[in-house]
Design an enzyme around this catalytic site. Sequence first.
Site, mmCIF file in Angstrom:
data_model
loop_
_atom_site.group_PDB
_atom_site.id
_atom_site.type_symbol
_atom_site.label_atom_id
_atom_site.label_comp_id
_atom_site.label_asym_id
_atom_site.label_seq_id
_atom_site.Cartn_x
_atom_site.Cartn_y
_atom_site.Cartn_z
ATOM 1 N N HIS A 80 8.425 102.877 96.823
ATOM 2 C CA HIS A 80 8.896 104.202 97.289
ATOM 3 C C HIS A 80 10.426 104.304 97.257
ATOM 4 O O HIS A 80 11.007 105.085 97.988
ATOM 5 C CB HIS A 80 8.409 104.523 98.709
ATOM 6 C CG HIS A 80 6.971 104.199 98.954
ATOM 7 N ND1 HIS A 80 5.948 105.116 98.807
ATOM 8 C CD2 HIS A 80 6.365 103.028 99.293
ATOM 9 C CE1 HIS A 80 4.792 104.537 99.075
ATOM 10 N NE2 HIS A 80 5.003 103.271 99.361
ATOM 11 N N SER A 100 35.378 110.534 82.341
ATOM 12 C CA SER A 100 35.380 111.964 82.603
ATOM 13 C C SER A 100 36.723 112.519 82.170
ATOM 14 O O SER A 100 37.745 111.847 82.280
ATOM 15 C CB SER A 100 35.165 112.206 84.100
ATOM 16 O OG SER A 100 35.661 113.479 84.455
ATOM 17 N N LYS A 129 35.746 107.837 86.802
ATOM 18 C CA LYS A 129 34.343 107.898 86.382
ATOM 19 C C LYS A 129 34.037 106.937 85.243
ATOM 20 O O LYS A 129 34.847 106.707 84.354
ATOM 21 C CB LYS A 129 33.970 109.329 85.951
ATOM 22 C CG LYS A 129 33.911 110.316 87.087
ATOM 23 C CD LYS A 129 32.784 110.036 88.086
ATOM 24 C CE LYS A 129 31.454 110.533 87.583
ATOM 25 N NZ LYS A 129 31.415 112.000 87.420
ATOM 26 N N GLU A 146 21.491 107.779 80.369
ATOM 27 C CA GLU A 146 21.052 109.161 80.627
ATOM 28 C C GLU A 146 20.427 109.782 79.383
ATOM 29 O O GLU A 146 19.424 110.497 79.465
ATOM 30 C CB GLU A 146 22.244 110.006 81.091
ATOM 31 C CG GLU A 146 22.760 109.609 82.463
ATOM 32 C CD GLU A 146 24.126 110.229 82.737
ATOM 33 O OE1 GLU A 146 24.165 111.435 83.019
ATOM 34 O OE2 GLU A 146 25.143 109.521 82.644
ATOM 35 N N GLN A 193 1.158 121.235 57.899
ATOM 36 C CA GLN A 193 2.516 121.018 57.411
ATOM 37 C C GLN A 193 3.491 120.878 58.587
ATOM 38 O O GLN A 193 4.570 120.310 58.435
ATOM 39 C CB GLN A 193 2.929 122.180 56.502
ATOM 40 C CG GLN A 193 4.278 122.037 55.866
ATOM 41 C CD GLN A 193 4.460 123.030 54.721
ATOM 42 O OE1 GLN A 193 3.982 122.819 53.623
ATOM 43 N NE2 GLN A 193 5.145 124.128 54.987
#
Length: 442
Positions: free
Chosen positions: A140, A261, A267, A274, A306
């Site tokens: 979880h 970034s 960053k 991703e 096709q």
Amino acid sequence: MQAINASIGVDRALWRQDIAGSRAHAAMLAHVGIISPADQAAIDAGLAGIGAEIADGSFAFSEALEDIHMNIEARLAERAGDAGRRLHTARSRNDQVATDFRLWVRDAIDAAQAQLADLMLALASRAAEHACTVMPGFTHLQTAQPVTFGHHLLAYVEMFARDRGRFGDCRQRLNECPLGSAALAGTSFPIDRDMTAAALGFDRPTANSLDAVSDRDFALEYLSAAAICAVHLSRFAEEVVIWCSAPYGFLRLSDAFTTGSSIMPQKRNPDAAELTRGKTGRVVGALVALLTVMKGLPMAYAKDMQEDKEPVFDATAALGLSLAATAGMVRDVQPDTARMRAAAGAGFSTATDLADWLVRALGLPFRAAHHVTGRLVARAEAKGVGLEQLSLAEMREEEPGITAELFGVLGVDASVASRTSFGGTAPDRVAAQAARWLAALA
Ligand code: ARG
């Protein structure tokens, strides 16, 4: 009509397979005496020359000629005259395209399997390196029990091994040759279908001409295997994304697999992960697209079919990039083992070890041990400390039989080392599994 009818923009990718299929067909026609050896030689030389033109970019593709089959055949007539016009004896574009497409998908399967083997090798190597590196195991996405990073990586090796198996199963069923089924009913010419099948590396010719020109389940199976594989890659990518985030900080990818970034200098975005996660949408979409194309088609060939190639080509490109990027990230990634270790011990991750100890050492029924452990966790939580920071006296208030020996099972190393069952996370088990995979993949 031309705009909706032409497929050359997509099926030109089949040119190698189309030329190989035609050369095998011409050799067979000559072998059984349907065309002369001189005609076959002219066809063969013409097709080889056309292959060279396509490879060097000088071939002029024509949309008016609809598809790759007619483009090549028309050019062959220009180069080889009537010999070229004899090539289409005892075949149809229906068996031709079914053959070309099987050959293409077969190559795609081989490429995917090779890439999967490389990815598994990368994962197994890192797993061997990190057989003892402890980290939290999750259910979880809540801290559950400590595991080793190597064990976690080997879980993906198992998934990718099954993906390889699925591609292999699909290849086996795919490997029958439709050529000679002609338009739908077979042909009145005395062709030798075993000969063309063998020449193209198929195990045997297909046994029913209607089925051979009208089904695409080989492509559906391939896309199913690709979709499941893409989902596995996506799950891994998701973990990379989460674990590379600052709040987790388990992993660090180098500049080779991240981007900066334009506005936030700190960053380090895990774009490769991703995009791997994102490209899964294409692969799953391709499967659904082709299933939907095939649903409700009466036998035999219909032009709907096709539409089979574009999703397969797109999914193949997406999967190939994702497999390569994932193998690259696995080799590149640096785990922060100190952070992983700290997180492994947080969240009362060894509560199960405590309960198991109560069962083993004091003979408590597991449900009773679970109850005592729950009370100890509640005490620790109320004090804001870990289980190992409760005193022996506090422990005994919940269960008088507890001794100092209990503290020995509360550490994360003791926890993982105790999981010695086959398939468990104990470092010895993990090292053995990693070694098994490395040997199998060598
Ligand atoms: N371009 C066609 C395809 O990809 C080839 C087969 C055409 N056959 C026909 N009867 N029109 O399916």
